[in-house]
Design an enzyme around this catalytic site. Structure first.
Site, mmCIF file in Angstrom:
data_model
loop_
_atom_site.group_PDB
_atom_site.id
_atom_site.type_symbol
_atom_site.label_atom_id
_atom_site.label_comp_id
_atom_site.label_asym_id
_atom_site.label_seq_id
_atom_site.Cartn_x
_atom_site.Cartn_y
_atom_site.Cartn_z
ATOM 1 N N PRO A 291 -28.135 -16.659 21.731
ATOM 2 C CA PRO A 291 -29.412 -16.293 22.352
ATOM 3 C C PRO A 291 -30.323 -15.397 21.506
ATOM 4 O O PRO A 291 -31.449 -15.113 21.921
ATOM 5 C CB PRO A 291 -28.975 -15.555 23.622
ATOM 6 C CG PRO A 291 -27.623 -15.024 23.315
ATOM 7 C CD PRO A 291 -26.979 -15.993 22.377
ATOM 8 N N TYR A 383 -39.982 -17.668 15.720
ATOM 9 C CA TYR A 383 -39.795 -17.078 17.049
ATOM 10 C C TYR A 383 -40.853 -17.614 18.035
ATOM 11 O O TYR A 383 -40.528 -17.926 19.186
ATOM 12 C CB TYR A 383 -39.894 -15.550 16.945
ATOM 13 C CG TYR A 383 -39.366 -14.801 18.152
ATOM 14 C CD1 TYR A 383 -38.080 -14.284 18.167
ATOM 15 C CD2 TYR A 383 -40.165 -14.591 19.282
ATOM 16 C CE1 TYR A 383 -37.581 -13.588 19.271
ATOM 17 C CE2 TYR A 383 -39.679 -13.901 20.388
ATOM 18 C CZ TYR A 383 -38.395 -13.404 20.374
ATOM 19 O OH TYR A 383 -37.924 -12.721 21.468
#
Ligand code: PHB
Length: 388
Positions: A291, A383
Site C-alpha cells: 500500500p 503518485y
C-alpha cells in the site's frame, strides 16, 4: 437451480466491478454483478484512501459522486527522514493532484448510482466457479443466500473478485503468478483526532516506517511498520501512540481515542495471464501491490478503462483485436505500478536484516529524491498517476 443470461457477468462489487458496469452501461452493454458480501459490508469496510487525479475524473461521470465535495484535494505529500520533513509539491512539479476520499465512500456513490440506473447487483451471492472460458457462453456458477444454485451465462465473464478470486482460477490456474512477500506489514489505526498535518506524512525513522494519513477533519488514519504476524490487540493505546510518535521524529501527532485497529500484510503479485478466451480478471484479482504507493484501487480503475474499451469493441463491434491485447496493454501500467509500490516500500521501511551500509544508502536515496527536481518529479508523476 436458477439460470440467468446477460452480456457481461461481473464477479465482485468493488471499485473495479462497479466502475466496469458503469462504463459498459454507457456503451449500451448490460451486465449482472455478483458479490458474496452484503451491501452494508461492502459500504463499511475500511480500505485505502487516495484517488489519483485520473480516477477522480472518471468518477466525475458517475451521477452523485462526492469525491470532489466530500473528498479533499492534496497537492503534495511530506517525505520525512533524519528528523526533517521535505514536501513533494505535486502541483508544482507535474501539475497534478490526488484526492483523499475513502474507498468505501466511493463504493457508496457507485452502488447508489448503479442501482438508480437499474443495474442488477446480486449481493450475498457467492461465485463458486467460472466455466467455459473457451466457449461462446462462459458461465459463473454461484450459490445464493438461501443456498440455491444460480448460473449466470454471458458473452463474457469478468473476475473483479479480489485477491481470493474464483475467476482467476479459470483464467490462469490456482498457482499462476509472479509473487513477492515482504518481511513486514502495517499496523493501522483509526482515531478521533484532528489532522496532525495538512498533507500525508511518509516517515522513514531508525525504528521503522510510519504513515500519517487522514479520513476527515475529526477522524485520522495512521499506520506503522510492524511484524506481519503482529496481533492488533496486543498493544495498549499508550504503546501505539508511543510507537507512532517515535516514528515521526521532529513532528508531534495529535492523539485521540483509537476506535479501530488492523494489521495489513504486504504482497506484490501479478497473475501470469489476465485473459483466457472470454474471461478476464482485473483489480486485486489480477494483481496486488503493497500500500505504500497508494496504487491499489487506482490500478483497478486503470484496468477497467482498458477492459471496457476492449469489451465494447468485442461485443458491439465484433472486433476481438483489443481484447487480444488487453493483457499486454494492462500489464504495462501494472508493472510500472509494481515498481513504484516496491520502490516506495523499500525506500521508506526499515528492513529487519539491514546493515549500516544499507541504512546509509537508503538515506542517500531519500536525499536524492528530495534534493533533485527530477527525482521528486518522478515520485509526483507516479503518485498522482500516469495518464489513463
Ligand atoms: C490511507 O489513507 O489508508 C492510505 C493513504 C496512503 C497510502 C496508503 C494508505 O499510501
Amino acid at each position: 437451480m436458477d439460470a440467468v443470461r446477460t452480456r457481461v457477468a461481473i464477479v465482485g462489487a468493488g471499485p473495479a466491478g462497479l466502475l466496469l458496469s458503469h462504463l459498459l452501461a454507457r456503451a449500451g452493454i448490460d451486465s449482472i454483478i455478483l458479490d458474496a458480501r452484503s451491501r452494508e459490508e461492502i459500504e463499511s469496510t475500511i480500505r485505502a484512501g487516495i484517488l489519483e487525479q485520473g480516477t477522480v475524473e472518471l468518477l466525475d461521470d458517475v451521477p452523485g459522486s462526492r469525491a470532489r465535495t466530500v473528498g479533499s484535494r492534496h497537492d503534495g505529500i511530506e517525505l520525512r527522514f533524519d528528523g526533517v520533513g521535505h514536501r513533494i509539491d505535486f502541483a508544482g512539479l507535474v501539475g497534478r493532484s490526488v484526492w483523499l476520499y475513502p474507498q468505501h465512500e466511493a463504493l457508496r456513490d457507485l452502488i447508489a448510482a448503479r442501482l438508480a440506473d437499474g443495474q442488477d447487483i446480486r449481493f450475498g451471492v457467492t461465485a463458486r466457479e467460472a466455466v467455459g472460458a473457451e466457449s461462446d457462453t462462459p458461465t459463473v456458477i454461484a450459490t445464493t443466500l438461501d443456498g440455491e444454485e444460480l448460473e449466470v451465462s454471458a458473452d463474457f465473464v469478468v473476475g473483479a473478485d479480489g485477491s481470493r478470486s474464483v475467476v482467476r482460477t479459470a483464467v490462469c490456474g490456482s498457482h499462476g503468478g509472479h509473487f513477492r512477500e515482504y518481511p513486514f506489514g502495517w499496523f493501522g489505526i483509526l482515531c478521533e483526532a484532528p489532522p496532525s498535518a495538512d498533507e500525508l506524512i511518509y516517515s522513514n525513522s531508525p525504528d521503522g516506517f510510519a504513515l500519517i494519513s487522514q479520513r476527515s477533519p475529526s477522524v485520522q488514519r495512521m499506520y506503522f511498520q510492524c511484524d506481519p504476524d503482529a496481533d492488533p490487540d496486543a498493544l495498549s493505546e499508550a504503546q501505539i501512540w508511543d510507537t507512532l510518535q517515535r516514528r515521526v521524529p521532529g513532528a508531534t501527532l495529535h492523539e485521540g481515542p483509537i476506535f479501530k485497529r488492523d494489521v495489513l500484510r504486504f504482497r506484490s503479485f501479478v497473475a501470469r495471464s489476465l485473459t483466457r478466451g472470454r474471461m478476464a480478471i482485473v483489480g486485486d484479482a489480477a494483481h496486488t501491490v503493497p500500500p505504500t504507493g497508494a496504487k491499489g484501487m487506482n490500478l483497478a480503475v486503470a484496468d477497467v478503462v482498458l477492459l471496457a474499451e476492449a469489451l465494447e469493441s468485442l461485443l458491439s463491434g465484433g472486433d476481438a483485436s483489443l481484447i487480444e491485447i488487453f493483457d499486454e496493454r494492462a500489464s504495462a501500467r501494472i508493472w510500472k505500478a509494481q515498481h513504484f509500490s516496491w520502490w516506495m516500500t523499500s525506500m521508506l521501511h526499515a528492513v529487519p536484516e539491514a546493515s549500516d551500509f544499507d541504512r546509509r544508502r537508503q538515506l542517500g536515496e531519500l536525499r536524492t529524491v528530495v534534493e533533485s527536481e527530477a527525482g521528486s518529479a518522478y515520485l509526483a508523476e507516479a503518485y498522482t498517476g500516469w495518464p489513463l
